[in-house]
Write an enzyme that holds these catalytic residues in place. Structure first.
Site, short mmCIF file in Angstrom:
data_model
loop_
_atom_site.label_atom_id
_atom_site.label_comp_id
_atom_site.label_asym_id
_atom_site.label_seq_id
_atom_site.Cartn_x
_atom_site.Cartn_y
_atom_site.Cartn_z
N THR A 64 3.61 -43.33 3.31
CA THR A 64 4.29 -43.98 4.43
C THR A 64 5.56 -44.61 3.89
O THR A 64 5.50 -45.60 3.16
CB THR A 64 3.36 -45.04 5.05
OG1 THR A 64 2.24 -44.37 5.61
CG2 THR A 64 4.07 -45.80 6.16
N LYS A 115 4.60 -42.07 12.38
CA LYS A 115 3.56 -42.74 11.60
C LYS A 115 3.76 -44.25 11.62
O LYS A 115 2.81 -45.04 11.79
CB LYS A 115 3.60 -42.21 10.16
CG LYS A 115 3.00 -43.09 9.11
CD LYS A 115 1.49 -43.20 9.20
CE LYS A 115 1.00 -44.25 8.20
NZ LYS A 115 -0.42 -44.37 8.09
N LYS A 123 4.02 -54.60 4.81
CA LYS A 123 4.98 -53.55 4.47
C LYS A 123 5.22 -52.64 5.69
O LYS A 123 6.35 -52.32 6.03
CB LYS A 123 4.45 -52.72 3.29
CG LYS A 123 5.37 -51.54 2.91
CD LYS A 123 4.61 -50.44 2.17
CE LYS A 123 4.67 -49.13 2.95
NZ LYS A 123 3.91 -48.04 2.36
#
Lengths: 294, 294, 294, 294
Positions: free
Chosen positions: B94, B170, B239
Site C-alpha cells: 500500500t 486501495k 499511515k
C-alpha cells in the site's frame, strides 16, 4: 385480537398492510390525512375515528415521525387517557432516549404498557415484511407484542426491560448508516479526484469486505445518482443524527463523527438537497471538492 | 516461470507460501532479516542474495511497509538498475498515489514494467489465499501477472492502465475500514452510556444491514476487546489515513472524516495503544467519555 | 425610578450592586435563595417577595442561567401576568434565539416590553461596572432601559429592533471565546510537544497580534493552570455552544468548529472537569496527547 | 558589517529595504528573478551573483517560501559549501520543525551557524519594520544576529538554543491566526443567518474582548469582502496548517481544529479561491450555508 395502528406514512402503511395480509388480526387504523386510511379500509381494515379509538385495542402500534408529533397525537390529545385498560402500545417510531423514558412513565401512570420497537429498513423492506425490529419493554408486554412484530419482521431483537434500550440501539444503528453514507461520499470523491469512477471503488468494496445490504444499497444509490424519489428524506437523517447527539450528551459520550454528520446534513439542506434521499449527503463531498455529483 | 519475492513480513510470507504451495512457480525470495527467508527455503523457495537477485526473474512481487522502504530497497540500492530486462514488478504494498506515479516512471525509464496490485485482507486471509487484489498497469504486464495474482486471491479487480488507480482505490477502501472502526467505537460507546453492551448493538448491526466480513470481524474484535496481538498495527492505520489525506489533497478533495481519523490515531498512539491492533481506535470513544474499554 | 432585579448569582449581584452604588435607582431585588437578597438589602435594596413583585417596577432586569429557568420564574409562575402595565423587562441572560422570539411574543401579548441585553464579561468585570452589553428591542423600550444599562457598562451596543439580534451576537461572541480557548489549548499542547512552555507561546501571541483582553485573560488562566475557582463553569460553556449550534441550525448555518467544541465540552465534563472554569477545556488538548496539564 | 540577503518576495523585500534605510549594513542581495534585485540595487544594495555569494557575509538572512525551496537554493545548490567560514545564517522563513532540525545539522557539520527567526506580520508590517520575530539558535549566533533583527522588528522574542523552538512557536501562532479566521467566518455566517450583518458582530468583538491587531485586521477584511489583492495567499495558509499538523504528529499532539482548517483550505482552493487572501477562508462558512460572501 384487535390491533390498533396509528400513523400510515410510507413505513407505517407497509407494516399495516403486511399485518392485514397475514389475516390474523383485526386492524383499526388511524392517520391524520384520510387517504391512507381509505386505502387500507379497502383492503379490509377498519377506520378509527381518532387516535383514542385506535388505542381501544389489545395491542396498538404507532409509527409517527418524531417525538413532538407522538406527544401531540397520543398524549396531549387525551387519547392515552381514553385507551383501553391494559393496552400494549408498541411504538415503532424512532424517538429520542429522553422521550422513550417519558413515554414509559406516562403509560405506567395510566396502567398501560409501553413497548419500544423501532425498526431498521426502508419502505420497500417494510412492505416486504422484512424489517429488523429492536424491542424493549416489560417482559409480559413484549411477549404479547411479539407475534405481531414477527409477522412483519425478518427478525426481532430483544434488548431488555427498559424501553430506551431499544431506542438507543436504533439510534446508534442509524448513526452508523449516516456515517457509512458520508464515508462512501468522501471515498468516492477521493477516487474521482484521480480519475477513477466511484462505482469502480464501490464494486470492489461491496463485493469484498463491505458486502452487506446497507453498503450495496447506498453505494448503488450514490453511484447511480439516484437521489430522488427519496426513500428516507434528508431532514429525517438530520433528525436521527440529532437523536444520536442528544443520547450521547445524556450519556456523557462525545461523538465526533455524529457532530460532523450534523453539519453535513445542515449543509446539504441549506444547499437545496432537503427533498432528496439522505444518500445525497454524498453530494457534499464532491461539492466541497469544487465538483458536482448528480 | 521464475517469480521473485521481496518482503516476507506477515502479509508477504502468507502470499509467498500460497504461491509455493501452488507448485507452479519457482520462487526466489528476499527479506531484510533472514528468518523468514530460511522458513520459506525450507518449504522449497530459493534464497535471493539481495533485492537485485530477486528482480532477476520473469515477475517479481514486492510487499513492503511503505514508500521510503521500497524506494530504498528497490531503487536507491541500485537493484532496479540490475533487474532482468523486461521484468514485471508487481508491487502488492500500500503506497501513496504520488509514489505509484514515481515508480511507474522509474520502471519505464529502465524498460521495465510496473504493476500496482495492493491487497485487501489481513494476514490470515493472505495465508488462506483469499485476498482481494486491486490491479492496475500496462495491459501486457497485467496479463503476465494475472495468473500469479489469481493463485493467492479470491478475486483480482482490474482498475485500468495507470498504476495509481489501483492505489487510490486501495487507499479509499482502507479509509472506509478506519471510518467503520471509529464509527463502531462511537456507536458502541453511545449505547454503553445507556447501559446497553456494545455487543448487543453489534449483533443487531452485523446480522442485518451491516452483515459483511469487515463489520463482523471488527465488531467482534471490539466487543471482545481483542486488541492484541495486532493483525494490523495502529501506526499502519495512521499511515493509511495519511495516504488518504495526501491523495485527497493532491486531487483537491477535502476528507473531513479522514482528518478526524488522523487525530484519533495520533491520540491512540499517544495514549499508549501504538502496539495494539487498529481496532483499538474504538478505545478512544470510551476514553473521551471518561470510561475505559479493554 | 423603580428598577426590579431578578436573579442575583455571581453576574447578577455584581450588576445590581453597581446600580445600587450609583444611587439613582430604587432597587427591588428577588432571588430564589435568600442569601444574596439579604446582602443587597443590607446595602440599600428592597426585597421583592416574588418575581411578580420585582416586575412591579418601571424597568426590571433579569439575569438567570438559562431558558427554562426564565420560563419558569417569569412566565409559568404567573409573574408576567401580574407585571406592572408597560414595564420594560430587560433580560441580561444569555438565552437561545428561539426563546428570545418567544419572550418577545409573550410580552407583547400582555402589553409589556421586552429588551434583550445579554452581556459580555466575567463576574469581576460585572462588579467593576465594565460589561459590554448587546442590546435589541423596541426603540422606546430600549431608550427607557439605556441609562440603566449605561450605569453598569463600558459600552452598550445597539443591535436593532428584534430582541433575538442581540442574542445571536452574544451567542456568536461566546462561541468565538470558546474557539479561542480550544485554539490556545491545541497551540499550547503543540509547542509543549516540542519542549516549549505554552507560556512562552502565549507571551508572544498576547503581546503582538493577539493583544486583547480575552487572549490575555485566558492564556494566563491556561498557562497558570488556574482552573479553579471557576469564573464561568464548564457546563455553561457547553450550554453556550449548544445555543450557537441551535441558532446555526435555525438559520441554516453549519458550524464545524462549534460542533468540535461541543464534543470537547462533553469530553471535559465526562473526564471530571465539570466544576472547573471553561478555560480547562485546554486540558483536553494535553490529555488527547497522552499528557496532562493542571 | 556585510549582510547577505536571499529571497526578495513581498516579505523579504520589505525587510531588506528597512535594513538598507537604517544605513548600518552593507547589503548583498540575491533573488531568483532579477526585478526585485535591481530595485534594491537602485536603493544602494549590492547584487549577489548567486546564493553562495550572498552567503559570503558576516550574517546572511533568508526569506523563502518553503522547505524544499530553501533546500534547493541553499543546500543542493552547493551554496552552503562555499559559505564564508563562521557565517550566521538567519532564516526568517516559516519552515517545518523537521527542516529546522535538518538545517541546524547541515550548518553545524560545515562549521556554520544557523538561527531560526520566523516573523509574524504581513508585508505592510514588514515594510514598516514592525515585525514580531521569534528567534532561537546558539547564543553566540543569536547575539550576532540580534542588532540586525532589531532593526526591522517591533520586538524579538528569544526562544532558546534549538532552532526548531522558534519555528514551532511561529507555526502555533499562525495556526491560531487561521483558527481565528475560520471562527470569524463561522460566527459571521451565524449572525448573518439571523439577519445581522457580520460587521455588527465584528464591531462588538473587536472593540471589547477581542480588541487586538489580528482581529481588527481580519474582521475588517472579511466584513469588507476585501479578499484581493492577497496579503497572504490561500495556499500559504494551507502550507502553514500542514506545518502545524506535521509538528503535532511529530510531537504526538492531535490538533482537531488544525485538521478542520486543513479541509477548509483545500475546499477554498478547490472552490476557486486559491489566489485570494487566506481571510477568504471565511467564504466557506457562507458557502456551506448555501449563501455567498464576496
Amino acid at each position: 385480537m384487535i390491533v390498533g395502528f396509528i400513523g400510515l406514512g410510507g413505513m407505517g402503511a407497509g407494516v399495516a398492510r403486511t399485518l392485514l395480509k397475514g389475516g390474523e388480526y383485526k386492524l383499526k387504523v388511524w392517520n391524520r390525512s384520510t387517504g391512507p386510511v381509505e386505502a387500507l379500509v379497502a383492503e379490509g381494515a377498519e377506520a378509527a375515528a381518532d387516535p383514542a379509538e385506535a388505542l381501544d385495542a389489545d395491542v396498538t402500534l404507532s409509527m409517527l415521525s418524531q417525538d413532538d408529533v407522538i406527544e401531540e397525537v397520543v398524549v396531549s390529545s387525551g387519547a392515552l387517557d381514553l385507551a383501553r385498560n391494559g393496552v400494549v402500545h408498541v411504538n415503532l417510531s424512532t424517538v429520542s432516549v429522553a422521550f422513550a423514558d417519558r413515554m414509559e412513565r406516562v403509560h405506567r401512570e395510566r396502567g398501560l404498557f409501553y413497548v419500544a420497537a423501532p425498526v431498521l429498513g426502508r419502505p420497500d423492506v417494510a412492505a416486504a415484511g422484512q424489517l429488523n425490529v429492536m424491542c424493549a419493554g416489560a417482559p409480559e408486554a413484549v411477549a404479547k407484542a411479539m407475534p405481531i412484530l414477527e409477522t412483519f419482521s425478518k427478525k426481532v431483537w430483544p434488548l431488555g426491560d427498559e424501553a430506551k434500550r431499544a431506542n438507543v440501539v436504533k439510534i446508534a444503528a442509524n448513526f452508523a448508516l449516516a456515517s457509512m453514507i458520508e464515508t462512501l461520499g468522501e471515498a468516492g470523491a477521493l477516487v474521482d479526484g484521480h480519475g477513477v469512477p466511484p462505482a469502480a471503488l464501490y464494486e470492489v468494496m461491496t463485493n469484498s469486505v463491505f458486502a452487506s445490504p446497507a453498503y450495496k444499497t447506498y453505494a448503488g444509490l450514490i453511484a447511480d445518482k439516484a437521489f430522488e424519489p427519496a426513500g428516507f428524506k434528508m431532514p429525517l437523517g438530520l433528525k436521527d443524527v440529532r437523536l444520536a447527539l442528544a443520547a450521547g450528551e445524556a450519556g456523557g459520550t462525545p461523538l465526533p463523527i455524529a457532530s460532523l454528520l450534523r453539519d453535513a446534513f445542515i449543509e446539504a439542506i441549506a444547499s437545496g438537497d432537503g427533498a432528496k434521499d439522505w444518500s445525497a449527503l454524498a453530494r457534499g463531498s464532491f461539492r466541497r471538492a469544487g465538483r458536482s455529483w448528480g
